[in-house]
Design a protein around this motif. Structure first.
Motif: not given
Length: 151
Positions: A97-101
């Motif tokens: 989820a890091r890149a999207k957040a």
């Protein structure tokens, strides 16, 4: 400063904050903060609410602040919050989820920066017509007042 864009970003942020305050899973699920069964733990719900309450308050500040320094300050607080989210969530969320957040947080910050840097008056702040309007306002106002347009 593009006031309409800043107010739209503020309204969207406030509505999102209100929605996630009521239903924290709207933020928890895309952020990977669910259990293996897809449910959001009560501790996660409790932890997310202050974050989105900040979004609600900051968004309302952008909607309600008078044009000029107050709106500029509200937008800068929004930018700082979004960039802080990008840094903290990018360093701590589960890897998928890091890149999207980070992209979402930086995207919202970019919209506010665009609103701060753009002109919403139909003419650039550096244009001859805008300079004339600014000079006329400055001449009509007390010497300590600044033009409302931000030009």
């Amino acid at each position: 400063m593009h006031v309409k864009l800043l107010r739209a970003v503020g309204a969207a942020t406030a509505l999102y904050g209100l929605a996630v305050t009521a239903r924290p899973e709207l933020l928890a699920r895309p952020s990977g903060l669910t259990g293996e069964d897809g449910r959001v733990a009560e501790a996660t719900r409790i932890s997310l609410r202050p974050l989105v309450w900040r979004d609600l308050a900051g968004g309302l500040a952008m909607v309600c602040a008078p044009e000029g320094a107050a709106l500029r300050t509200a937008a800068l607080v929004r930018v700082a919050s979004d960039l802080g989210d990008a840094a903290l969530l990018g360093a701590t969320l589960p890897r998928p989820a890091r890149a999207k957040a980070v992209a979402v947080s930086v995207g919202w910050a970019a919209l506010s920066v665009a609103g701060l840097c753009a002109s919403g008056r139909g003419a650039a702040c550096g244009s001859t017509a805008a300079r004339r309007v600014s000079r006329a306002r400055a001449a009509a106002a007390p010497s300590t007042a600044r033009p409302a347009s931000g030009c």
